[in-house]
Design a protein around this motif. Sequence first.
Motif, PDB file in Angstrom:
ATOM      1  N   THR A  27       0.706  -1.217   0.102  1.00  0.00           N
ATOM      2  CA  THR A  27      -0.058   0.012  -0.070  1.00  0.00           C
ATOM      3  C   THR A  27       0.881   1.228  -0.001  1.00  0.00           C
ATOM      4  OG1 THR A  27      -0.123   0.079   2.536  1.00  0.00           O
ATOM      5  CG2 THR A  27      -1.526  -1.052   1.394  1.00  0.00           C
ATOM      6  N   LEU A  28       2.068   1.290   0.014  1.00  0.00           N
ATOM      7  CA  LEU A  28       2.791   2.202   0.213  1.00  0.00           C
ATOM      8  C   LEU A  28       3.119   2.877  -1.133  1.00  0.00           C
ATOM      9  CD1 LEU A  28       5.887   1.163   2.752  1.00  0.00           C
ATOM     10  CD2 LEU A  28       3.812   2.286   3.091  1.00  0.00           C
ATOM     11  N   ASN A  29       3.257   4.405  -0.867  1.00  0.00           N
ATOM     12  CA  ASN A  29       3.582   5.026  -2.193  1.00  0.00           C
ATOM     13  C   ASN A  29       4.981   5.405  -2.128  1.00  0.00           C
ATOM     14  OD1 ASN A  29       4.114   7.411  -0.662  1.00  0.00           O
ATOM     15  ND2 ASN A  29       2.082   8.240  -0.949  1.00  0.00           N
ATOM     16  N   ALA A  30       5.664   5.938  -3.084  1.00  0.00           N
ATOM     17  CA  ALA A  30       6.993   6.186  -3.423  1.00  0.00           C
ATOM     18  C   ALA A  30       7.394   6.936  -2.184  1.00  0.00           C
ATOM     19  CB  ALA A  30       7.453   6.804  -4.548  1.00  0.00           C
ATOM     20  N   SER A  31       6.956   7.936  -1.793  1.00  0.00           N
ATOM     21  CA  SER A  31       7.325   8.787  -0.532  1.00  0.00           C
ATOM     22  C   SER A  31       7.452   8.034   0.663  1.00  0.00           C
ATOM     23  CB  SER A  31       6.547   9.994  -0.610  1.00  0.00           C
ATOM     24  OG  SER A  31       6.706  11.003   0.418  1.00  0.00           O
ATOM     25  N   GLN A  32       6.548   7.194   0.836  1.00  0.00           N
ATOM     26  CA  GLN A  32       6.241   6.419   2.057  1.00  0.00           C
ATOM     27  C   GLN A  32       7.432   5.281   2.133  1.00  0.00           C
ATOM     28  OE1 GLN A  32       2.125   5.419   1.261  1.00  0.00           O
ATOM     29  NE2 GLN A  32       1.401   6.717   3.158  1.00  0.00           N
ATOM     30  N   LEU A  33       7.464   4.738   0.976  1.00  0.00           N
ATOM     31  CA  LEU A  33       8.726   3.735   1.126  1.00  0.00           C
ATOM     32  C   LEU A  33       9.970   4.539   1.208  1.00  0.00           C
ATOM     33  CD1 LEU A  33       9.384   0.659   0.738  1.00  0.00           C
ATOM     34  CD2 LEU A  33       9.428   1.069  -1.675  1.00  0.00           C
ATOM     35  N   LYS A  34      10.249   5.555   0.710  1.00  0.00           N
ATOM     36  CA  LYS A  34      11.409   6.352   0.759  1.00  0.00           C
ATOM     37  C   LYS A  34      11.721   6.485   2.515  1.00  0.00           C
ATOM     38  CE  LYS A  34      14.093  10.452  -0.017  1.00  0.00           C
ATOM     39  NZ  LYS A  34      13.798  11.992  -0.629  1.00  0.00           N
ATOM     40  N   ASN A  35      10.510   6.860   3.277  1.00  0.00           N
ATOM     41  CA  ASN A  35      10.551   7.158   4.413  1.00  0.00           C
ATOM     42  C   ASN A  35      10.874   5.805   5.348  1.00  0.00           C
ATOM     43  OD1 ASN A  35       9.900   9.764   4.176  1.00  0.00           O
ATOM     44  ND2 ASN A  35       8.022   9.587   4.542  1.00  0.00           N
ATOM     45  N   ALA A  36      10.272   4.879   4.480  1.00  0.00           N
ATOM     46  CA  ALA A  36      10.641   3.390   5.282  1.00  0.00           C
ATOM     47  C   ALA A  36      12.148   3.165   5.296  1.00  0.00           C
ATOM     48  CB  ALA A  36       9.860   2.216   4.866  1.00  0.00           C
ATOM     49  N   TYR A  37      12.565   3.399   3.953  1.00  0.00           N
ATOM     50  CA  TYR A  37      13.935   3.161   3.966  1.00  0.00           C
ATOM     51  C   TYR A  37      14.986   4.140   4.804  1.00  0.00           C
ATOM     52  CZ  TYR A  37      14.416  -0.223   0.251  1.00  0.00           C
ATOM     53  OH  TYR A  37      14.370  -1.436  -0.643  1.00  0.00           O
ATOM     54  N   GLN A  38      14.671   5.517   4.669  1.00  0.00           N
ATOM     55  CA  GLN A  38      15.253   6.214   5.732  1.00  0.00           C
ATOM     56  C   GLN A  38      15.077   5.880   7.332  1.00  0.00           C
ATOM     57  OE1 GLN A  38      13.516  10.020   4.491  1.00  0.00           O
ATOM     58  NE2 GLN A  38      14.988  10.367   3.021  1.00  0.00           N
ATOM     59  N   THR A  39      14.133   5.485   7.505  1.00  0.00           N
ATOM     60  CA  THR A  39      13.965   4.629   9.035  1.00  0.00           C
ATOM     61  C   THR A  39      14.666   3.613   9.252  1.00  0.00           C
ATOM     62  OG1 THR A  39      11.636   5.489   9.124  1.00  0.00           O
ATOM     63  CG2 THR A  39      12.016   3.918  10.620  1.00  0.00           C
ATOM     64  N   LEU A  40      14.910   2.694   8.090  1.00  0.00           N
ATOM     65  CA  LEU A  40      15.625   1.683   8.329  1.00  0.00           C
ATOM     66  C   LEU A  40      17.181   2.058   8.601  1.00  0.00           C
ATOM     67  CD1 LEU A  40      14.424  -1.036   5.917  1.00  0.00           C
ATOM     68  CD2 LEU A  40      14.645  -1.307   8.020  1.00  0.00           C
ATOM     69  N   GLU A  41      17.778   2.948   7.659  1.00  0.00           N
ATOM     70  CA  GLU A  41      18.908   3.425   7.928  1.00  0.00           C
ATOM     71  C   GLU A  41      19.017   4.091   9.287  1.00  0.00           C
ATOM     72  OE1 GLU A  41      19.034   6.506   4.714  1.00  0.00           O
ATOM     73  OE2 GLU A  41      19.608   5.004   3.292  1.00  0.00           O
ATOM     74  N   ALA A  42      18.010   4.868   9.923  1.00  0.00           N
ATOM     75  CA  ALA A  42      18.431   5.157  11.280  1.00  0.00           C
ATOM     76  C   ALA A  42      18.248   4.273  12.137  1.00  0.00           C
ATOM     77  CB  ALA A  42      17.140   6.211  11.365  1.00  0.00           C
ATOM     78  N   ILE A  43      17.752   3.194  11.738  1.00  0.00           N
ATOM     79  CA  ILE A  43      17.717   2.136  13.005  1.00  0.00           C
ATOM     80  C   ILE A  43      19.183   1.253  12.898  1.00  0.00           C
ATOM     81  CG2 ILE A  43      16.711  -0.277  13.445  1.00  0.00           C
ATOM     82  CD1 ILE A  43      13.901   1.048  12.646  1.00  0.00           C
ATOM     83  N   TYR A  44      19.565   0.976  11.651  1.00  0.00           N
ATOM     84  CA  TYR A  44      20.930   0.176  11.297  1.00  0.00           C
ATOM     85  C   TYR A  44      21.852   1.012  11.831  1.00  0.00           C
ATOM     86  CZ  TYR A  44      18.623  -4.103   9.889  1.00  0.00           C
ATOM     87  OH  TYR A  44      17.845  -5.141   9.717  1.00  0.00           O
ATOM     88  N   THR A  45      22.120   2.189  11.500  1.00  0.00           N
ATOM     89  CA  THR A  45      23.361   3.162  11.529  1.00  0.00           C
ATOM     90  C   THR A  45      23.909   2.886  13.041  1.00  0.00           C
ATOM     91  OG1 THR A  45      23.064   4.478   9.466  1.00  0.00           O
ATOM     92  CG2 THR A  45      24.460   5.359  11.375  1.00  0.00           C
ATOM     93  N   PRO A  46      23.125   3.157  14.081  1.00  0.00           N
ATOM     94  CA  PRO A  46      23.822   3.028  15.386  1.00  0.00           C
ATOM     95  C   PRO A  46      24.093   1.634  15.842  1.00  0.00           C
ATOM     96  CG  PRO A  46      21.471   3.852  15.681  1.00  0.00           C
ATOM     97  CD  PRO A  46      21.834   3.774  14.200  1.00  0.00           C
ATOM     98  N   PHE A  47      23.302   0.936  15.148  1.00  0.00           N
ATOM     99  CA  PHE A  47      23.870  -0.652  15.429  1.00  0.00           C
ATOM    100  C   PHE A  47      25.152  -0.965  14.849  1.00  0.00           C
ATOM    101  CE2 PHE A  47      23.859  -5.152  14.335  1.00  0.00           C
ATOM    102  CZ  PHE A  47      23.649  -5.799  15.674  1.00  0.00           C
ATOM    103  N   TYR A  48      25.294  -0.551  13.616  1.00  0.00           N
ATOM    104  CA  TYR A  48      26.677  -0.712  13.047  1.00  0.00           C
ATOM    105  C   TYR A  48      27.535  -0.492  13.904  1.00  0.00           C
ATOM    106  CZ  TYR A  48      23.960  -2.963   9.012  1.00  0.00           C
ATOM    107  OH  TYR A  48      23.010  -3.752   8.097  1.00  0.00           O
TER     108      TYR A  48
END
Length: 181
Positions: free
Chosen positions: A57-78
């Motif tokens: 159901t996600l549009n491109a903008s929402q999917l981009k936000n999802a990717y950015q959120t993933l990056e924000a989650i994984y960056t401190p973990f890495y």
Amino acid sequence: SGDWSSDVCSSDLVADIKWDLSDLFISLEDPQIEVSLNQVQKEAEVFVKTYKGTMKTLNASQLKNAYQTLEAIYTPFYKISQYVHLVYAEDTQNTQAKQMVAKIEEAGSTLSNQMVFFDLELGQLSESAFSALIADDALAPYIYPLEHTYKNAKYHLSRSEEHTSELQSPDHLVCRLLLEK
């Protein structure tokens, strides 16, 4: 002397190598490590609640936000993972470092299990929905992972198969404990 490699790799030289890792964390006891790990876990839980079951159901903008959120989650973990592994690499006999490596690997396994739905659901998009998403300029920075995920979707296992596979991994703490019994 004769062989340059024996001179360069002598244990005396290697023993003197110490990295300045203070830009990452102060020490293995740095409370920021635990704070960051807890924050990563909380953000991962929110991500799952927000996005699981919604990829179609996600549009491109929402999917981009999802990717950015993933990056924000994984960056401190890495960052934590790199720090712990570098400390361990400096002294592989360090018991505290070994324990932290195991803890970080377990946390990484848990995080991976939580996030596996993301690629699985993206891989289930119809060809027309996928084409529409990648045609949108909003997703330009994420074209490679999107195309890679979609192209490899035919190799994905179901969520339950992925979870079972992950649990059976020799790196998974629960598996190791069960195998030891």
